[in-house]
Design a protein around this motif. Structure first.
Motif, PDB file in Angstrom:
ATOM      1  N   GLU A 207       0.831  -1.218   0.000  1.00 11.73           N
ATOM      2  CA  GLU A 207       0.000   0.000   0.000  1.00 11.73           C
ATOM      3  C   GLU A 207       0.860   1.260   0.000  1.00 11.73           C
ATOM      4  O   GLU A 207       0.585   2.224  -0.722  1.00 11.73           O
ATOM      5  CB  GLU A 207      -0.915  -0.028   1.232  1.00 11.73           C
ATOM      6  CG  GLU A 207      -1.737   1.234   1.433  1.00 11.73           C
ATOM      7  CD  GLU A 207      -1.166   2.138   2.525  1.00 11.73           C
ATOM      8  OE1 GLU A 207      -1.211   3.362   2.335  1.00 11.73           O
ATOM      9  OE2 GLU A 207      -0.690   1.622   3.554  1.00 11.73           O
ATOM     10  N   LEU A 208       1.918   1.252   0.777  1.00 10.28           N
ATOM     11  CA  LEU A 208       2.800   2.418   0.840  1.00 10.28           C
ATOM     12  C   LEU A 208       3.475   2.668  -0.504  1.00 10.28           C
ATOM     13  O   LEU A 208       3.521   3.801  -1.005  1.00 10.28           O
ATOM     14  CB  LEU A 208       3.859   2.222   1.925  1.00 10.28           C
ATOM     15  CG  LEU A 208       3.371   2.338   3.373  1.00 10.28           C
ATOM     16  CD1 LEU A 208       4.424   1.799   4.335  1.00 10.28           C
ATOM     17  CD2 LEU A 208       3.056   3.798   3.702  1.00 10.28           C
ATOM     18  N   LEU A 209       3.989   1.626  -1.099  1.00  8.95           N
ATOM     19  CA  LEU A 209       4.684   1.763  -2.377  1.00  8.95           C
ATOM     20  C   LEU A 209       3.727   2.104  -3.510  1.00  8.95           C
ATOM     21  O   LEU A 209       4.061   2.878  -4.407  1.00  8.95           O
ATOM     22  CB  LEU A 209       5.447   0.476  -2.688  1.00  8.95           C
ATOM     23  CG  LEU A 209       6.639   0.205  -1.756  1.00  8.95           C
ATOM     24  CD1 LEU A 209       7.061  -1.255  -1.842  1.00  8.95           C
ATOM     25  CD2 LEU A 209       7.794   1.134  -2.095  1.00  8.95           C
ATOM     26  N   ALA A 210       2.535   1.542  -3.454  1.00  7.51           N
ATOM     27  CA  ALA A 210       1.534   1.836  -4.485  1.00  7.51           C
ATOM     28  C   ALA A 210       1.187   3.319  -4.502  1.00  7.51           C
ATOM     29  O   ALA A 210       0.842   3.881  -5.550  1.00  7.51           O
ATOM     30  CB  ALA A 210       0.276   1.008  -4.247  1.00  7.51           C
ATOM     31  N   GLY A 211       1.311   3.964  -3.355  1.00  8.65           N
ATOM     32  CA  GLY A 211       1.015   5.385  -3.272  1.00  8.65           C
ATOM     33  C   GLY A 211       1.967   6.257  -4.066  1.00  8.65           C
ATOM     34  O   GLY A 211       1.691   7.451  -4.282  1.00  8.65           O
ATOM     35  N   GLN A 212       3.074   5.684  -4.525  1.00  9.84           N
ATOM     36  CA  GLN A 212       4.042   6.457  -5.308  1.00  9.84           C
ATOM     37  C   GLN A 212       3.888   6.255  -6.821  1.00  9.84           C
ATOM     38  O   GLN A 212       4.691   6.764  -7.589  1.00  9.84           O
ATOM     39  CB  GLN A 212       5.470   6.073  -4.883  1.00  9.84           C
ATOM     40  CG  GLN A 212       5.816   6.505  -3.457  1.00  9.84           C
ATOM     41  CD  GLN A 212       7.267   6.213  -3.112  1.00  9.84           C
ATOM     42  OE1 GLN A 212       7.762   5.120  -3.350  1.00  9.84           O
ATOM     43  NE2 GLN A 212       7.951   7.194  -2.553  1.00  9.84           N
ATOM     44  N   ARG A 213       2.851   5.560  -7.235  1.00  6.00           N
ATOM     45  CA  ARG A 213       2.735   5.201  -8.651  1.00  6.00           C
ATOM     46  C   ARG A 213       2.507   6.408  -9.557  1.00  6.00           C
ATOM     47  O   ARG A 213       2.758   6.324 -10.759  1.00  6.00           O
ATOM     48  CB  ARG A 213       1.619   4.168  -8.850  1.00  6.00           C
ATOM     49  CG  ARG A 213       0.206   4.640  -8.539  1.00  6.00           C
ATOM     50  CD  ARG A 213      -0.757   3.469  -8.654  1.00  6.00           C
ATOM     51  NE  ARG A 213      -2.133   3.804  -8.376  1.00  6.00           N
ATOM     52  CZ  ARG A 213      -2.673   3.813  -7.146  1.00  6.00           C
ATOM     53  NH1 ARG A 213      -1.925   3.522  -6.085  1.00  6.00           N
ATOM     54  NH2 ARG A 213      -3.957   4.110  -6.996  1.00  6.00           N
ATOM     55  N   GLU A 214       2.032   7.511  -9.015  1.00 10.24           N
ATOM     56  CA  GLU A 214       1.831   8.702  -9.834  1.00 10.24           C
ATOM     57  C   GLU A 214       2.788   9.826  -9.444  1.00 10.24           C
ATOM     58  O   GLU A 214       2.537  10.997  -9.761  1.00 10.24           O
ATOM     59  CB  GLU A 214       0.379   9.172  -9.714  1.00 10.24           C
ATOM     60  CG  GLU A 214      -0.616   8.199 -10.320  1.00 10.24           C
ATOM     61  CD  GLU A 214      -2.016   8.781 -10.430  1.00 10.24           C
ATOM     62  OE1 GLU A 214      -2.257   9.534 -11.397  1.00 10.24           O
ATOM     63  OE2 GLU A 214      -2.843   8.504  -9.558  1.00 10.24           O
TER      64      GLU A 214
END
Length: 205
Positions: free
Chosen positions: A147-154
């Protein structure tokens, strides 16, 4: 103190040696007080030799749990260093700090840095904690790491997005279903998201 600086100037080779940098920093940390690490960290960072600066960065990471100014210095000053190799060491120093205080306790700090105002700040957690699920807490809570890493996808920085995508790819080796489930929720019409999606899904799709 000057003797130690002179010692480093003599033993640190001209060629890049991250292994020696890490070894020297750990040796000093294990044989010195946190107060000494704090003072020496700043002293070494003032060196003209970037490898000696790196040792200083690691020492500040080791003592940051006791000296908040050290953590602020890493975030606000070291993150602006123009040498990318120093940024690799900043990520290591951040991870060392999280390890010392405990990764679960570090969650608010990790989230804060991931929303920092500079790409090097935002990248330090995603890169420093790799492989995330090899770390305590995250090995039992992979969904939190995802979840934390997914938050950096944009993220606006490709540098940050690549780090996040590669970190998710690492996690997918042990937790392919969890990473695939997360990726399945993404709108990949954005080129930024598509880049992270491709990196993260390399071993899945």
């Amino acid at each position: 103190m000057n003797d130690y600086v002179t010692y480093l100037e003599e033993v640190i080779p001209e060629r890049d040696s991250l292994k020696m940098v890490k070894t020297e920093a750990k040796k000093y940390y294990q044989s010195s007080s946190l107060e000494e690490c704090h003072e020496m960290g700043y002293t070494l960072y003032r060196s003209d030799n970037f490898q000696i600066q790196e040792i200083g960065v690691l020492l500040l990471g080791y003592c940051a749990h006791l000296y908040p100014d050290a953590l602020d210095f890493l975030k606000e000053t070291v993150s602006r260093h123009k040498n990318w190799k120093v940024q690799e060491v900043l990520a290591m120093a951040f991870d060392n700090h999280c390890k010392i205080i405990g990764y679960e306790q570090a969650l608010p700090l990790i989230r804060e840095w991931m929303k920092g105002d500079h790409p090097n700040i935002r990248r330090a957690p995603s890169e420093g904690l790799r492989v995330w699920t090899n770390r305590p807490y995250f090995n039992e809570n992979p969904e939190t790491a995802i979840e934390l890493l997914a938050g950096q996808r944009e993220d606006t920085s490709e540098y940050v997005r690549k780090s996040a995508g590669n970190a998710l790819r690492d996690i997918s080796r042990k937790h392919p279903a969890s990473v695939a489930r997360e990726l399945g929720r993404w709108d990949t019409s954005s080129k930024r998201v598509q880049q992270v999606y491709s990196l993260a899904g390399k071993f899945i799709f």
